[in-house]
Design an enzyme around this catalytic site. Structure first.
Site, short mmCIF file in Angstrom:
data_model
loop_
_atom_site.label_atom_id
_atom_site.label_comp_id
_atom_site.label_asym_id
_atom_site.label_seq_id
_atom_site.Cartn_x
_atom_site.Cartn_y
_atom_site.Cartn_z
N THR A 1 0.83 -1.20 0.00
CA THR A 1 0.00 0.00 0.00
C THR A 1 0.87 1.25 0.00
OG1 THR A 1 -1.63 -1.24 1.31
CG2 THR A 1 -1.94 1.15 1.14
N HIS B 1 1.04 -9.67 -6.97
CA HIS B 1 1.61 -10.46 -5.88
C HIS B 1 2.25 -11.75 -6.41
CE1 HIS B 1 0.43 -8.00 -2.58
NE2 HIS B 1 -0.84 -8.27 -2.62
N GLY C 1 3.02 -0.73 10.57
CA GLY C 1 4.10 -0.49 9.62
C GLY C 1 5.46 -0.35 10.29
#
Length: 338
Positions: free
Chosen positions: A79, A141, A300
Site C-alpha cells: 500500500t 503479488h 508499519g
C-alpha cells in the site's frame, strides 16, 4: 496439469473455461489459510478465488515497454509503495501535491493488481488496456517465475519490495485474523503457532516466502534495469535516498529545483502511514468487498514482530533464513535477530 490458457479468439464459452478452471482446481494440492481455500499452482500457493484472474493475466496481458509494475508479497509495504509510485509519476501533472486523489481514493484503487482486479472474470473477454495513459502503473503479488513471458522479455520496469519474514508474518496474521474474529474465533498462542508453522513451511498466500523473494532478487542482480529490489526496512530508515533511486528507476527523477523545494520530503510526508490513516477514505471507505480500508493501515513498524512472536515461534523462521542465506541473500538494513 497444464493451465487452461486460451487464445484471445477462442470460441470456447465462459462456461467451458470455468469448467476447466474447476477441473484444474481439483487436480491441485489444497490448503486453507484462515478459512480461505488455496491451491498449489505453478509452485506457489494461490488463493482459489484468484486462480481465474491469474490465468487470464498470464494469457492476455501485453506489456508496454513504459509499464511499471509493483511486485510484492502481501503485507510487505504494498500500500505504501503504491502511494509513493503514484505520487512520483503524477506529481508534475498537477499544480500542487495536495491535488493528488489520496483523500478520495485508497492507493489500491489508484494502482490495480493485475490478477486481482484488472483481469478478474476476463478469461474470454480481457479488458482493453491500450488506451491507458503512459506510463501505465500496475501491481502484482505473483512470483517472478509465474509472470507472463511477455513481461519477462519486455523492457517494462518492475519494482519489488521485500520485508523481513518476521514482520511480514505478523502483519499477515493480523490482517487475516479479522476474518476469524468476525466469526467469533478467539485467537490463542496455539493458533498462532499453527500459522507460524504453516508460513515457515511455505504455505501462505503467494508463498513460499523465500522463493518469492529470491525470484525477484536474482532477476534484479542479473537485470538491474528490469527489476529494482527494495527492502522495506531500508525505505523506512532512509526514505529520501530510496525515493530518489526509485524516481530514477521509473524514469522520472527529481530535478534540482524540486529538491530545493523539498518535493521529496513532501511526498514522503503525504504518503506516510500517519497521513494515509487520516485520509477520510481510509477511515470509512471500503475498496475491497471483503475488507475495510482502515484494515490496510496497522503499524508499519520495523521489529514489531518481537511484541507478538515467542522465542520458539521466532526460531521457526530459521528455515527461511537458511534458505535465503544458501542462495546468497541477506537483509541489508534489518538484523534478523534482536
Amino acid at each position: 496439469m497444464a493451465s487452461p490458457s486460451e487464445p484471445k479468439n477462442s470460441s470456447n464459452t465462459q462456461e467451458q473455461l470455468s469448467e476447466k478452471i474447476k477441473d484444474l482446481e481439483l487436480s491441485l494440492p489444497k490448503e486453507l489459510w484462515f478459512g480461505f481455500p488455496m491451491q498449489l499452482y505453478q509452485g506457489y500457493w494461490c488463493l482459489s478465488v484468484l486462480l481465474e484472474g491469474i490465468i487470464a493475466f498470464q494469457t492476455h496481458f501485453q506489456p508496454h515497454d513504459t509499464d511499471i509494475i509493483l511486485a510484492s508479497l502481501p503485507k510487505t509495504g504494498t500500500t505504501w509503495l503504491k502511494s509513493l509510485l503514484f505520487a512520483l509519476l503524477n506529481r508534475n501533472k498537477l499544480s500542487h501535491l495536495s491535488e493528488l486523489p489520496f483523500n478520495t481514493k485508497n492507493p489500491h484503487e489508484l494502482v490495480l493488481h493485475l490478477e486481482i482486479e484488472v483481469f478478474k472474470n476476463s478469461l474470454t473477454n480481457p479488458p482493453d488496456l491500450t488506451q491507458l495513459p503512459s506510463p501505465r502503473l500496475f501491481a502484482t503479488h505473483m512470483p517472478y517465475h509465474s509472470l507472463p513471458d511477455s513481461i519477462k522479455t519486455s523492457k517494462c520496469r518492475i519494482v519489488y519490495v521485500c520485508r523481513n519474514p518476521f514482520d511480514t508474518f505478523v502483519s499477515l496474521w493480523h490482517f487475516y485474523l479479522q476474518f476469524e474474529v468476525s466469526k467469533g474465533t478467539s485467537p490463542d498462542k496455539e493458533m498462532m503457532e499453527g500459522y507460524v508453522n504453516k508460513y515457515c513451511a511455505g504455505v501462505s498466500p503467494f508463498g513460499p516466502y523465500e522463493d518469492h523473494v529470491l525470484g525477484y532478487w536474482k532477476e534484479s542482480k542479473e537485470n538491474p534495469k528490469h527489476v529494482l529490489f527494495i527492502e522495506y526496512e531500508g525505505l523506512k530508515k532512509e526514505p529520501k535516498d530510496h525515493l530518489k533511486k526509485l524516481a530514477e528507476f521509473v524514469g522520472c527523477p527529481f530535478s534540482e529545483e524540486e529538491e530545493k523545494e523539498n518535493v521529496i520530503d513532501k511526498i514522503i510526508e503525504l504518503c506516510s502511514l500517519k497521513s494515509m490513516k487520516e485520509m477520510e477514505v481510509n477511515k470509512n471507505g471500503k475498496f475491497y468487498v471483503w475488507v475495510e480500508n482502515k484494515a490496510l493501515f496497522r503499524k508499519g513498524e520495523v521489529g514489531d514482530w518481537s511484541n507478538h512472536l515467542t522465542s520458539s515461534m521466532a526460531k521457526q523462521f530459521d528455515q527461511i533464513l537458511e534458505k535465503l542465506k544458501e542462495a546468497g541473500f541477506s537483509f541489508t538494513f534489518y538484523p534478523t535477530k534482536k
